[in-house]
Design a protein around this motif. Structure first.
Motif, mmCIF file in Angstrom:
data_model
loop_
_atom_site.group_PDB
_atom_site.id
_atom_site.type_symbol
_atom_site.label_atom_id
_atom_site.label_comp_id
_atom_site.label_asym_id
_atom_site.label_seq_id
_atom_site.Cartn_x
_atom_site.Cartn_y
_atom_site.Cartn_z
ATOM 1 N N THR A 81 20.255 -53.289 -8.134
ATOM 2 C CA THR A 81 19.436 -52.537 -7.192
ATOM 3 C C THR A 81 18.510 -51.548 -7.905
ATOM 4 O O THR A 81 18.385 -51.567 -9.131
ATOM 5 C CB THR A 81 20.336 -51.782 -6.200
ATOM 6 O OG1 THR A 81 21.135 -50.839 -6.937
ATOM 7 C CG2 THR A 81 21.245 -52.741 -5.449
ATOM 8 N N GLU A 82 17.892 -50.665 -7.096
ATOM 9 C CA GLU A 82 16.921 -49.704 -7.612
ATOM 10 C C GLU A 82 17.491 -48.848 -8.748
ATOM 11 O O GLU A 82 16.802 -48.603 -9.746
ATOM 12 C CB GLU A 82 16.438 -48.787 -6.488
ATOM 13 C CG GLU A 82 15.514 -49.445 -5.475
ATOM 14 C CD GLU A 82 16.265 -50.021 -4.281
ATOM 15 O OE1 GLU A 82 17.486 -50.292 -4.421
ATOM 16 O OE2 GLU A 82 15.634 -50.197 -3.223
ATOM 17 N N SER A 83 18.715 -48.403 -8.608
ATOM 18 C CA SER A 83 19.301 -47.549 -9.644
ATOM 19 C C SER A 83 19.478 -48.307 -10.964
ATOM 20 O O SER A 83 19.291 -47.748 -12.049
ATOM 21 C CB SER A 83 20.641 -46.982 -9.177
ATOM 22 O OG SER A 83 21.557 -48.022 -8.868
ATOM 23 N N ASP A 84 19.821 -49.605 -10.866
ATOM 24 C CA ASP A 84 19.941 -50.427 -12.075
ATOM 25 C C ASP A 84 18.581 -50.586 -12.748
ATOM 26 O O ASP A 84 18.475 -50.543 -13.980
ATOM 27 C CB ASP A 84 20.505 -51.806 -11.724
ATOM 28 C CG ASP A 84 21.898 -51.732 -11.134
ATOM 29 O OD1 ASP A 84 22.808 -51.248 -11.826
ATOM 30 O OD2 ASP A 84 22.072 -52.144 -9.981
ATOM 31 N N GLU A 90 14.382 -46.806 -18.151
ATOM 32 C CA GLU A 90 14.559 -45.596 -18.956
ATOM 33 C C GLU A 90 15.130 -45.894 -20.336
ATOM 34 O O GLU A 90 14.880 -45.141 -21.287
ATOM 35 C CB GLU A 90 15.483 -44.618 -18.216
ATOM 36 C CG GLU A 90 14.843 -43.988 -16.988
ATOM 37 C CD GLU A 90 15.821 -43.132 -16.202
ATOM 38 O OE1 GLU A 90 17.014 -43.089 -16.576
ATOM 39 O OE2 GLU A 90 15.387 -42.505 -15.217
ATOM 40 N N ASN A 91 15.872 -46.983 -20.449
ATOM 41 C CA ASN A 91 16.542 -47.293 -21.712
ATOM 42 C C ASN A 91 15.890 -48.439 -22.482
ATOM 43 O O ASN A 91 16.484 -48.989 -23.409
ATOM 44 C CB ASN A 91 18.015 -47.615 -21.448
ATOM 45 C CG ASN A 91 18.804 -46.403 -21.021
ATOM 46 O OD1 ASN A 91 19.149 -45.550 -21.834
ATOM 47 N ND2 ASN A 91 19.076 -46.304 -19.723
ATOM 48 N N LEU A 151 17.627 -59.796 -12.341
ATOM 49 C CA LEU A 151 16.921 -59.932 -11.066
ATOM 50 C C LEU A 151 17.335 -58.748 -10.199
ATOM 51 O O LEU A 151 18.501 -58.611 -9.827
ATOM 52 C CB LEU A 151 17.271 -61.254 -10.393
ATOM 53 C CG LEU A 151 16.575 -61.506 -9.045
ATOM 54 C CD1 LEU A 151 15.067 -61.649 -9.238
ATOM 55 C CD2 LEU A 151 17.131 -62.758 -8.362
ATOM 56 N N ILE A 152 16.369 -57.905 -9.870
ATOM 57 C CA ILE A 152 16.627 -56.673 -9.128
ATOM 58 C C ILE A 152 16.159 -56.843 -7.688
ATOM 59 O O ILE A 152 15.024 -57.262 -7.446
ATOM 60 C CB ILE A 152 15.879 -55.476 -9.755
ATOM 61 C CG1 ILE A 152 16.093 -55.420 -11.272
ATOM 62 C CG2 ILE A 152 16.270 -54.179 -9.071
ATOM 63 C CD1 ILE A 152 17.460 -55.030 -11.724
ATOM 64 N N ARG A 159 7.648 -48.663 -2.479
ATOM 65 C CA ARG A 159 8.300 -47.409 -2.853
ATOM 66 C C ARG A 159 8.839 -47.489 -4.287
ATOM 67 O O ARG A 159 8.704 -46.529 -5.063
ATOM 68 C CB ARG A 159 9.435 -47.101 -1.882
ATOM 69 C CG ARG A 159 10.133 -45.768 -2.164
ATOM 70 C CD ARG A 159 11.116 -45.439 -1.069
ATOM 71 N NE ARG A 159 12.199 -46.418 -1.019
ATOM 72 C CZ ARG A 159 12.836 -46.764 0.106
ATOM 73 N NH1 ARG A 159 12.477 -46.234 1.261
ATOM 74 N NH2 ARG A 159 13.825 -47.642 0.057
ATOM 75 N N THR A 160 9.414 -48.636 -4.643
ATOM 76 C CA THR A 160 9.923 -48.808 -6.006
ATOM 77 C C THR A 160 8.793 -48.761 -7.027
ATOM 78 O O THR A 160 8.927 -48.143 -8.092
ATOM 79 C CB THR A 160 10.674 -50.146 -6.125
ATOM 80 O OG1 THR A 160 11.770 -50.154 -5.207
ATOM 81 C CG2 THR A 160 11.198 -50.372 -7.528
#
Length: 244
Positions: A81-84, A90-91, A151-152, A159-160
């Motif tokens: 999902t979005e958090s993943d 970021e990484n 696959l997100i 919004r993403t």
């Protein structure tokens, strides 16, 4: 945990090699096995699985050429999902992410995942609604890439996109109504390639959210390319620029 079916020699070979612990069952059409089927049968037994022979009628609903005489029932993985996605971006140094705006055809999604794997794309992002998700056809067409490419699935694509823009990602939307081409874009940093749906292309709000629009040069009579072909052209241009 819920399950899903994968089929075809390459897709099943890849899955049981990468995640044998997630295989519930593997079935072959009853009869003489060819060399590749026998190798897969032996591989499954060596991994401690118990391959079964079943009547061809159990394969009803799968194209005979595509299933190649083998099906596997496997554990269905939870959607990323979005958090993943945020954590991945970021990484990752100079991430390259593909955003698909309501692509409907599983063959297109499978082909895009296969290309994404080939060029080392960080993730492929799809909306939760009005979009094809992971299924057996996607896995078959992806030829193993479905378990290697992230696959997100997000609730709201626009919004993403805006959230990642605030983190420094530049969004390049593929569209025909611009004089700039994909070859005019700098694709070497943190980049999102935004692709529209079959036929309709990018939705208005998605298009407006992009930082730049870019076209693929065309000199023939056709008005557009298949979305998986267009995605391949775009991400390979990014790959070329990043390899210099």
């Amino acid at each position: 945990m819920s399950s899903e079916v994968i089929y075809g020699l390459h897709a099943v070979e890849k899955f049981i090699k990468q995640s044998p612990q997630s295989v519930y069952s593997i079935r072959f059409v009853k009869g003489r096995l060819n060399g590749r089927q026998q190798a897969l049968f032996d591989q499954a037994k060596a991994l401690g699985l118990s391959p079964q022979f079943v009547a061809k009628t159990e394969f009803k609903g799968f194209d005979e050429v595509n299933h190649q005489g083998v099906l596997a029932e496997v554990a269905k993985q939870a959607d990323l999902t979005e958090s993943d996605l945020q954590e991945l971006v970021e990484n990752t140094a100079n991430p390259l992410v593909i955003f698909l705006d309501e692509v409907q055809d599983p063959h297109n999604l499978g082909a895009i995942l296969r290309t994404a794997d080939a060029v080392g794309v960080t993730a492929v992002v799809i909306p939760k609604h009005n979009s094809v998700g992971m299924n057996a056809t996607v896995r078959k067409v992806a030829s193993g890439a479905a378990d290697n490419v992230k696959l997100i699935v997000v609730s709201n694509l626009v919004r993403t996109i805006k959230q990642l823009q605030s983190s420094g990602m530049w969004m390049i939307g593929l569209a025909g109504e611009t004089d700039l081409t994909i070859y005019d874009q700098d694709l070497t940093g943190s980049i999102g390639i935004v692709m529209g749906a079959e036929g309709s292309g990018l939705r208005r709000l998605t298009k407006e959210a992009c930082d730049h629009l870019a076209a693929i040069p065309m000199v023939g009579v056709v008005e557009s390319l298949n979305v998986s072909v267009a995605t391949g052209i775009a991400v390979y241009e990014a790959f070329r620029q990043r390899s210099r």
